[in-house]
Design an enzyme around this catalytic site. Structure first.
Site, PDB file in Angstrom:
ATOM      1  N   GLU A 129      -1.257   6.238   4.727  1.00  0.00           N
ATOM      2  CA  GLU A 129      -0.262   6.291   3.708  1.00  0.00           C
ATOM      3  C   GLU A 129      -0.533   5.499   2.325  1.00  0.00           C
ATOM      4  O   GLU A 129      -1.184   4.459   2.190  1.00  0.00           O
ATOM      5  CB  GLU A 129       1.202   5.549   4.099  1.00  0.00           C
ATOM      6  N   LYS A 139       7.567  12.950   2.270  1.00  0.00           N
ATOM      7  CA  LYS A 139       8.160  11.923   3.097  1.00  0.00           C
ATOM      8  C   LYS A 139       9.536  12.317   3.329  1.00  0.00           C
ATOM      9  O   LYS A 139      10.356  12.227   2.343  1.00  0.00           O
ATOM     10  CB  LYS A 139       7.735  10.522   2.624  1.00  0.00           C
ATOM     11  N   CYS A 181       5.066   7.652   7.744  1.00  0.00           N
ATOM     12  CA  CYS A 181       5.520   6.554   8.080  1.00  0.00           C
ATOM     13  C   CYS A 181       6.967   6.351   8.795  1.00  0.00           C
ATOM     14  O   CYS A 181       7.009   6.699   9.987  1.00  0.00           O
ATOM     15  CB  CYS A 181       5.380   5.641   6.967  1.00  0.00           C
TER      16      CYS A 181
END
Length: 407
Positions: free
Chosen positions: A136, A211, A248
Protein backbone atom coordinates in the site's frame (compact mmCIF):
# COMPACT_ATOMS: atom_id res chain seq x y z
CA UNK A 1 19.10 -21.06 21.00
CA UNK A 2 21.22 -19.01 18.59
CA UNK A 3 19.38 -16.54 16.42
CA UNK A 4 19.98 -16.05 12.70
CA UNK A 5 21.66 -12.74 13.43
CA UNK A 6 23.87 -14.23 16.15
CA UNK A 7 21.90 -12.75 19.02
CA UNK A 8 20.52 -14.89 21.83
CA UNK A 9 18.35 -12.32 23.60
CA UNK A 10 15.13 -10.67 22.50
CA UNK A 11 15.97 -8.46 19.52
CA UNK A 12 14.80 -4.86 19.16
CA UNK A 13 15.39 -4.68 15.40
CA UNK A 14 11.92 -5.87 14.45
CA UNK A 15 12.96 -9.52 14.16
CA UNK A 16 11.38 -12.36 16.15
CA UNK A 17 13.98 -12.87 18.89
CA UNK A 18 16.69 -12.53 16.26
CA UNK A 19 14.92 -14.61 13.60
CA UNK A 20 13.26 -13.32 10.43
CA UNK A 21 9.94 -14.96 11.27
CA UNK A 22 8.15 -17.24 13.72
CA UNK A 23 8.42 -20.06 11.18
CA UNK A 24 12.21 -19.79 11.10
CA UNK A 25 12.45 -19.52 14.88
CA UNK A 26 10.48 -22.76 15.24
CA UNK A 27 12.47 -24.46 12.49
CA UNK A 28 15.70 -23.64 14.30
CA UNK A 29 14.42 -24.52 17.78
CA UNK A 30 12.47 -27.76 17.30
CA UNK A 31 13.60 -31.23 16.26
CA UNK A 32 12.55 -31.93 12.65
CA UNK A 33 9.64 -34.22 13.54
CA UNK A 34 8.23 -31.71 16.02
CA UNK A 35 8.71 -28.81 13.61
CA UNK A 36 6.84 -30.77 10.93
CA UNK A 37 3.88 -31.23 13.25
CA UNK A 38 3.96 -27.60 14.43
CA UNK A 39 4.09 -26.47 10.80
CA UNK A 40 1.10 -28.66 9.94
CA UNK A 41 -0.92 -27.02 12.68
CA UNK A 42 0.20 -23.47 11.87
CA UNK A 43 0.14 -23.35 8.06
CA UNK A 44 -1.90 -26.43 7.16
CA UNK A 45 -1.60 -28.94 4.35
CA UNK A 46 -2.21 -28.26 0.68
CA UNK A 47 -4.30 -31.06 -0.84
CA UNK A 48 -3.25 -33.19 2.12
CA UNK A 49 0.48 -32.63 1.63
CA UNK A 50 3.16 -30.30 2.92
CA UNK A 51 3.52 -27.17 0.81
CA UNK A 52 6.35 -27.54 -1.71
CA UNK A 53 9.24 -25.10 -1.96
CA UNK A 54 10.15 -23.84 -5.43
CA UNK A 55 13.68 -23.68 -6.80
CA UNK A 56 14.39 -20.24 -8.27
CA UNK A 57 16.93 -19.32 -10.97
CA UNK A 58 20.41 -18.22 -9.95
CA UNK A 59 20.00 -14.61 -11.17
CA UNK A 60 17.08 -14.10 -8.76
CA UNK A 61 19.03 -15.63 -5.88
CA UNK A 62 22.04 -13.46 -6.67
CA UNK A 63 19.90 -10.32 -6.62
CA UNK A 64 18.55 -11.37 -3.22
CA UNK A 65 22.04 -11.82 -1.80
CA UNK A 66 23.53 -8.70 -3.36
CA UNK A 67 20.66 -6.44 -2.31
CA UNK A 68 19.86 -8.13 1.01
CA UNK A 69 16.18 -8.96 0.63
CA UNK A 70 14.35 -12.06 1.80
CA UNK A 71 13.46 -14.39 -1.08
CA UNK A 72 11.10 -17.34 -0.65
CA UNK A 73 9.04 -19.39 -3.08
CA UNK A 74 6.31 -22.04 -2.65
CA UNK A 75 3.83 -23.94 -4.78
CA UNK A 76 0.14 -24.68 -4.19
CA UNK A 77 -1.10 -27.72 -6.06
CA UNK A 78 -4.64 -28.74 -6.99
CA UNK A 79 -6.06 -32.19 -7.62
CA UNK A 80 -5.73 -33.38 -11.20
CA UNK A 81 -8.93 -33.25 -13.26
CA UNK A 82 -10.15 -35.20 -16.26
CA UNK A 83 -11.78 -32.32 -18.15
CA UNK A 84 -9.59 -29.32 -17.28
CA UNK A 85 -5.90 -28.70 -17.65
CA UNK A 86 -4.08 -27.12 -14.67
CA UNK A 87 -4.30 -23.30 -14.57
CA UNK A 88 -0.97 -22.47 -12.98
CA UNK A 89 -0.05 -18.86 -12.22
CA UNK A 90 3.11 -17.51 -10.59
CA UNK A 91 2.46 -14.58 -8.25
CA UNK A 92 4.99 -12.28 -6.56
CA UNK A 93 4.58 -10.03 -3.51
CA UNK A 94 7.04 -7.28 -2.57
CA UNK A 95 7.42 -5.81 0.91
CA UNK A 96 9.91 -3.04 1.63
CA UNK A 97 10.99 -0.26 3.93
CA UNK A 98 11.46 3.30 2.74
CA UNK A 99 14.82 4.16 1.19
CA UNK A 100 15.65 7.52 2.81
CA UNK A 101 14.73 9.38 6.01
CA UNK A 102 11.46 11.31 5.84
CA UNK A 103 13.41 14.55 6.25
CA UNK A 104 15.01 14.20 2.81
CA UNK A 105 13.56 16.02 -0.23
CA UNK A 106 10.40 14.31 -1.40
CA UNK A 107 11.68 13.67 -4.92
CA UNK A 108 14.80 12.01 -3.52
CA UNK A 109 12.65 9.84 -1.24
CA UNK A 110 10.43 8.74 -4.12
CA UNK A 111 13.25 7.95 -6.52
CA UNK A 112 15.15 6.24 -3.73
CA UNK A 113 12.24 3.80 -3.40
CA UNK A 114 12.19 3.31 -7.18
CA UNK A 115 15.88 2.43 -7.11
CA UNK A 116 15.47 0.16 -4.10
CA UNK A 117 12.65 -1.81 -5.72
CA UNK A 118 14.33 -2.20 -9.10
CA UNK A 119 16.44 -5.28 -8.20
CA UNK A 120 13.49 -6.87 -6.37
CA UNK A 121 11.24 -6.41 -9.40
CA UNK A 122 14.03 -7.74 -11.61
CA UNK A 123 14.25 -10.82 -9.38
CA UNK A 124 10.51 -11.33 -9.84
CA UNK A 125 10.91 -11.00 -13.60
CA UNK A 126 13.87 -13.37 -13.68
CA UNK A 127 11.77 -15.89 -11.73
CA UNK A 128 8.94 -15.79 -14.28
CA UNK A 129 6.38 -14.05 -12.06
CA UNK A 130 3.10 -13.49 -13.94
CA UNK A 131 1.37 -11.13 -11.47
CA UNK A 132 3.28 -8.85 -9.11
CA UNK A 133 1.77 -6.78 -6.29
CA UNK A 134 3.44 -4.01 -4.29
CA UNK A 135 2.50 -2.75 -0.82
CA UNK A 136 0.00 0.00 0.00
CA UNK A 137 1.19 3.52 -0.92
CA UNK A 138 4.53 2.04 -1.97
CA UNK A 139 5.91 5.27 -3.47
CA UNK A 140 6.09 7.14 -0.14
CA UNK A 141 6.40 6.91 3.63
CA UNK A 142 3.08 6.08 5.29
CA UNK A 143 2.76 9.64 6.57
CA UNK A 144 -1.00 9.66 7.12
CA UNK A 145 -0.46 9.50 10.87
CA UNK A 146 0.87 13.06 10.89
CA UNK A 147 -2.20 14.86 9.48
CA UNK A 148 0.25 17.24 7.76
CA UNK A 149 -0.86 18.16 4.25
CA UNK A 150 2.62 18.51 2.80
CA UNK A 151 2.67 14.74 2.19
CA UNK A 152 -0.06 15.22 -0.43
CA UNK A 153 2.78 16.11 -2.79
CA UNK A 154 3.39 12.38 -3.22
CA UNK A 155 -0.03 11.99 -4.89
CA UNK A 156 -0.07 11.43 -8.65
CA UNK A 157 -2.54 10.57 -11.44
CA UNK A 158 -3.02 6.90 -12.29
CA UNK A 159 -0.86 7.43 -15.38
CA UNK A 160 1.83 9.26 -13.38
CA UNK A 161 5.52 8.55 -12.97
CA UNK A 162 5.17 5.45 -10.77
CA UNK A 163 2.88 3.86 -13.34
CA UNK A 164 5.29 4.74 -16.16
CA UNK A 165 8.14 3.29 -14.09
CA UNK A 166 6.30 -0.02 -13.65
CA UNK A 167 4.96 -0.18 -17.21
CA UNK A 168 8.50 -0.77 -18.46
CA UNK A 169 8.85 -3.84 -16.22
CA UNK A 170 5.38 -5.09 -17.19
CA UNK A 171 6.32 -5.02 -20.88
CA UNK A 172 9.81 -6.41 -20.32
CA UNK A 173 8.69 -9.40 -18.24
CA UNK A 174 5.18 -9.93 -19.68
CA UNK A 175 3.92 -9.33 -16.13
CA UNK A 176 0.71 -7.89 -14.66
CA UNK A 177 1.55 -5.41 -11.88
CA UNK A 178 -0.72 -4.15 -9.09
CA UNK A 179 0.52 -0.71 -8.00
CA UNK A 180 -1.11 0.82 -4.90
CA UNK A 181 -0.52 4.59 -4.83
CA UNK A 182 -1.84 7.86 -3.43
CA UNK A 183 -3.92 8.99 -6.41
CA UNK A 184 -4.61 12.58 -7.43
CA UNK A 185 -7.83 12.73 -9.46
CA UNK A 186 -7.12 15.71 -11.70
CA UNK A 187 -10.54 15.50 -13.38
CA UNK A 188 -12.42 15.91 -10.10
CA UNK A 189 -10.90 18.88 -8.34
CA UNK A 190 -7.57 17.14 -7.61
CA UNK A 191 -9.28 14.93 -5.04
CA UNK A 192 -7.02 12.35 -3.39
CA UNK A 193 -7.75 8.62 -3.20
CA UNK A 194 -5.97 5.52 -1.91
CA UNK A 195 -5.88 3.59 -5.17
CA UNK A 196 -4.52 0.42 -6.75
CA UNK A 197 -3.60 0.75 -10.43
CA UNK A 198 -3.76 -2.48 -12.45
CA UNK A 199 -1.11 -2.57 -15.17
CA UNK A 200 -1.52 -5.25 -17.84
CA UNK A 201 1.24 -7.53 -19.09
CA UNK A 202 1.47 -5.41 -22.23
CA UNK A 203 2.15 -2.28 -20.17
CA UNK A 204 -1.41 -0.97 -20.57
CA UNK A 205 -3.54 0.33 -17.71
CA UNK A 206 -6.40 -2.14 -17.23
CA UNK A 207 -8.15 -0.14 -14.53
CA UNK A 208 -8.08 1.01 -10.92
CA UNK A 209 -9.71 0.33 -7.59
CA UNK A 210 -10.06 2.77 -4.71
CA UNK A 211 -9.91 1.70 -1.08
CA UNK A 212 -13.40 0.93 0.22
CA UNK A 213 -12.89 1.25 3.98
CA UNK A 214 -10.88 4.02 5.68
CA UNK A 215 -9.60 3.46 9.25
CA UNK A 216 -10.13 5.85 12.12
CA UNK A 217 -8.21 4.00 14.81
CA UNK A 218 -5.01 4.87 16.65
CA UNK A 219 -2.60 6.80 14.44
CA UNK A 220 -4.40 5.81 11.24
CA UNK A 221 -5.66 9.33 10.47
CA UNK A 222 -6.18 8.59 6.79
CA UNK A 223 -9.50 10.41 6.41
CA UNK A 224 -7.49 13.64 6.72
CA UNK A 225 -6.27 12.86 3.20
CA UNK A 226 -8.88 10.75 1.41
CA UNK A 227 -12.29 9.21 1.96
CA UNK A 228 -13.97 5.91 1.11
CA UNK A 229 -13.59 4.82 -2.50
CA UNK A 230 -16.26 4.93 -5.20
CA UNK A 231 -15.23 2.11 -7.52
CA UNK A 232 -17.24 -0.72 -5.94
CA UNK A 233 -15.69 -4.20 -5.96
CA UNK A 234 -14.19 -4.62 -9.45
CA UNK A 235 -12.59 -7.84 -10.61
CA UNK A 236 -9.98 -7.45 -13.34
CA UNK A 237 -9.77 -10.18 -15.97
CA UNK A 238 -6.08 -10.40 -16.85
CA UNK A 239 -4.05 -12.71 -19.06
CA UNK A 240 -3.39 -14.86 -15.99
CA UNK A 241 -6.70 -14.94 -14.14
CA UNK A 242 -9.36 -12.81 -12.47
CA UNK A 243 -7.89 -10.62 -9.74
CA UNK A 244 -9.15 -8.08 -7.22
CA UNK A 245 -7.57 -5.73 -4.68
CA UNK A 246 -8.85 -5.39 -1.11
CA UNK A 247 -6.72 -2.51 0.15
CA UNK A 248 -5.46 -2.70 3.77
CA UNK A 249 -8.27 -1.89 6.24
CA UNK A 250 -10.80 -3.60 3.99
CA UNK A 251 -9.49 -6.93 5.29
CA UNK A 252 -11.34 -6.27 8.58
CA UNK A 253 -14.68 -6.28 6.73
CA UNK A 254 -15.90 -9.77 5.81
CA UNK A 255 -18.52 -8.43 3.40
CA UNK A 256 -15.81 -6.62 1.47
CA UNK A 257 -14.07 -9.96 0.89
CA UNK A 258 -17.41 -11.58 0.04
CA UNK A 259 -18.35 -9.20 -2.76
CA UNK A 260 -15.02 -9.61 -4.54
CA UNK A 261 -15.78 -13.33 -4.50
CA UNK A 262 -19.33 -12.82 -5.77
CA UNK A 263 -17.84 -10.89 -8.69
CA UNK A 264 -15.68 -13.88 -9.59
CA UNK A 265 -12.23 -13.13 -8.16
CA UNK A 266 -9.74 -16.01 -8.17
CA UNK A 267 -6.90 -14.09 -6.49
CA UNK A 268 -7.44 -11.15 -4.11
CA UNK A 269 -4.47 -8.99 -3.18
CA UNK A 270 -4.41 -7.21 0.18
CA UNK A 271 -1.68 -4.52 0.02
CA UNK A 272 -1.32 -3.08 3.51
CA UNK A 273 0.56 -0.85 5.91
CA UNK A 274 -0.07 -1.99 9.47
CA UNK A 275 1.89 -1.97 12.72
CA UNK A 276 2.60 -4.61 15.34
CA UNK A 277 0.97 -3.07 18.39
CA UNK A 278 -2.33 -2.63 16.59
CA UNK A 279 -2.91 -5.64 14.38
CA UNK A 280 -0.23 -8.32 14.43
CA UNK A 281 -2.30 -11.03 16.17
CA UNK A 282 -5.00 -10.52 13.52
CA UNK A 283 -2.63 -10.59 10.54
CA UNK A 284 -2.27 -14.38 10.10
CA UNK A 285 -6.00 -14.95 10.61
CA UNK A 286 -8.15 -12.58 8.57
CA UNK A 287 -6.83 -13.17 5.06
CA UNK A 288 -6.68 -16.90 5.62
CA UNK A 289 -10.31 -16.89 6.77
CA UNK A 290 -11.25 -14.90 3.65
CA UNK A 291 -9.53 -17.42 1.37
CA UNK A 292 -11.43 -20.27 3.02
CA UNK A 293 -14.84 -18.57 3.11
CA UNK A 294 -14.67 -17.30 -0.47
CA UNK A 295 -12.79 -20.13 -2.20
CA UNK A 296 -10.06 -17.96 -3.69
CA UNK A 297 -6.37 -17.22 -3.08
CA UNK A 298 -5.43 -14.24 -0.92
CA UNK A 299 -2.06 -12.48 -1.15
CA UNK A 300 -1.26 -10.34 1.91
CA UNK A 301 1.48 -7.70 1.69
CA UNK A 302 2.69 -5.44 4.50
CA UNK A 303 5.46 -2.85 4.51
CA UNK A 304 8.55 -3.10 6.73
CA UNK A 305 10.39 -0.89 9.19
CA UNK A 306 9.82 2.04 11.53
CA UNK A 307 9.31 5.41 9.86
CA UNK A 308 10.21 8.52 11.87
CA UNK A 309 8.70 11.90 11.00
CA UNK A 310 10.10 15.38 11.62
CA UNK A 311 7.28 16.68 13.83
CA UNK A 312 5.69 14.87 16.80
CA UNK A 313 1.97 14.12 16.60
CA UNK A 314 -0.87 12.74 18.73
CA UNK A 315 -4.06 10.94 17.76
CA UNK A 316 -6.49 11.63 20.59
CA UNK A 317 -5.96 8.18 22.09
CA UNK A 318 -4.31 9.26 25.32
CA UNK A 319 -0.77 8.53 24.20
CA UNK A 320 1.90 11.18 24.53
CA UNK A 321 3.20 12.79 21.37
CA UNK A 322 5.52 10.70 19.27
CA UNK A 323 7.25 10.80 15.88
CA UNK A 324 6.71 7.27 14.55
CA UNK A 325 3.77 5.10 13.61
CA UNK A 326 5.27 1.98 15.18
CA UNK A 327 6.94 -0.99 13.53
CA UNK A 328 5.54 -2.17 10.19
CA UNK A 329 6.07 -5.89 10.60
CA UNK A 330 6.17 -7.17 7.02
CA UNK A 331 5.29 -10.89 7.28
CA UNK A 332 3.70 -11.05 3.82
CA UNK A 333 2.17 -14.42 2.94
CA UNK A 334 -0.26 -16.25 0.63
CA UNK A 335 -3.40 -18.14 1.68
CA UNK A 336 -5.15 -20.83 -0.35
CA UNK A 337 -8.85 -21.78 -0.39
CA UNK A 338 -8.07 -25.17 1.18
CA UNK A 339 -6.90 -23.38 4.40
CA UNK A 340 -3.18 -23.86 3.75
CA UNK A 341 -0.80 -20.91 3.60
CA UNK A 342 2.84 -20.13 3.00
CA UNK A 343 5.30 -19.24 5.72
CA UNK A 344 5.61 -15.47 5.93
CA UNK A 345 8.39 -13.24 4.73
CA UNK A 346 10.70 -11.54 7.21
CA UNK A 347 9.30 -9.34 9.95
CA UNK A 348 12.06 -6.77 9.52
CA UNK A 349 13.63 -7.07 6.04
CA UNK A 350 12.63 -6.24 2.50
CA UNK A 351 11.40 -9.30 0.67
CA UNK A 352 9.96 -11.01 -2.37
CA UNK A 353 7.55 -13.90 -1.88
CA UNK A 354 6.80 -16.02 -4.95
CA UNK A 355 3.93 -18.46 -5.07
CA UNK A 356 2.81 -20.84 -7.77
CA UNK A 357 -0.91 -21.53 -7.59
CA UNK A 358 -3.19 -23.78 -9.61
CA UNK A 359 -6.41 -21.78 -9.92
CA UNK A 360 -8.36 -25.00 -10.42
CA UNK A 361 -8.19 -25.30 -6.63
CA UNK A 362 -10.77 -22.49 -6.33
CA UNK A 363 -13.56 -24.43 -8.03
CA UNK A 364 -12.52 -27.70 -6.40
CA UNK A 365 -13.05 -26.15 -2.97
CA UNK A 366 -16.37 -24.62 -4.06
CA UNK A 367 -17.51 -28.10 -5.07
CA UNK A 368 -16.23 -29.64 -1.85
CA UNK A 369 -17.72 -27.23 0.70
CA UNK A 370 -20.65 -25.73 -1.21
CA UNK A 371 -20.42 -22.36 0.54
CA UNK A 372 -22.06 -20.53 -2.36
CA UNK A 373 -24.82 -23.14 -2.65
CA UNK A 374 -25.61 -23.16 1.07
CA UNK A 375 -25.43 -19.38 1.58
CA UNK A 376 -28.75 -17.60 2.22
CA UNK A 377 -28.22 -14.44 0.23
CA UNK A 378 -31.93 -13.61 0.03
CA UNK A 379 -32.12 -13.55 3.84
CA UNK A 380 -29.00 -11.40 4.13
CA UNK A 381 -30.30 -9.03 1.42
CA UNK A 382 -33.60 -8.59 3.25
CA UNK A 383 -31.85 -7.82 6.54
CA UNK A 384 -29.44 -5.34 4.93
CA UNK A 385 -32.31 -3.58 3.15
CA UNK A 386 -34.03 -3.08 6.52
CA UNK A 387 -30.83 -2.30 8.44
CA UNK A 388 -29.91 0.76 6.38
CA UNK A 389 -33.26 2.42 7.13
CA UNK A 390 -33.59 4.80 10.12
CA UNK A 391 -36.49 2.84 11.63
CA UNK A 392 -34.63 -0.50 11.71
CA UNK A 393 -35.30 -2.65 14.76
CA UNK A 394 -33.03 -5.62 15.59
CA UNK A 395 -34.64 -9.05 15.70
CA UNK A 396 -34.28 -9.75 19.42
CA UNK A 397 -36.56 -12.11 21.32
CA UNK A 398 -36.40 -11.48 25.06
CA UNK A 399 -37.19 -13.93 27.80
CA UNK A 400 -40.63 -12.81 29.09
CA UNK A 401 -39.56 -13.59 32.63
CA UNK A 402 -36.55 -11.23 32.58
CA UNK A 403 -38.51 -8.27 33.93
CA UNK A 404 -40.73 -10.20 36.34
CA UNK A 405 -39.90 -10.35 40.03
CA UNK A 406 -39.21 -13.78 41.43
CA UNK A 407 -41.73 -14.76 44.16
Amino acid sequence: MAAENGKTDLADDGSVAGFDSLHRLLQSSLPPHLFQEASRLLIGLNCGKTLDSVALPDPAKSLSVNHDFDLQAFSFRADSESLREPRCVRVGLIQNSIALPTTEPFLDQKWGIFQKLTPIIEAAGASGVNILCLQEAWTMPFAFCTREKKWCEFAEPIDGESTKFLQEFARRYNMVIVSPILERDVNHGETLWNTAVIIGNNGNIIGKHRKNHIPRVGDFNESTYYMEGNTGHPVFETAYGKIAVNICYGRHHPLNWLVFGLNGAEIVFNPSATVGELSEPMWPIEARNAAIANSYFVCSINRVGTEHFPNPFTSGDGKSQHTDFGHFYGSSYVSAPDSSCTPSLSRHKDGLLISDMDLNLCRQLKDKWGFRMTARYEIYADLFARYVKPDFEPQVISDPLLNKKTL
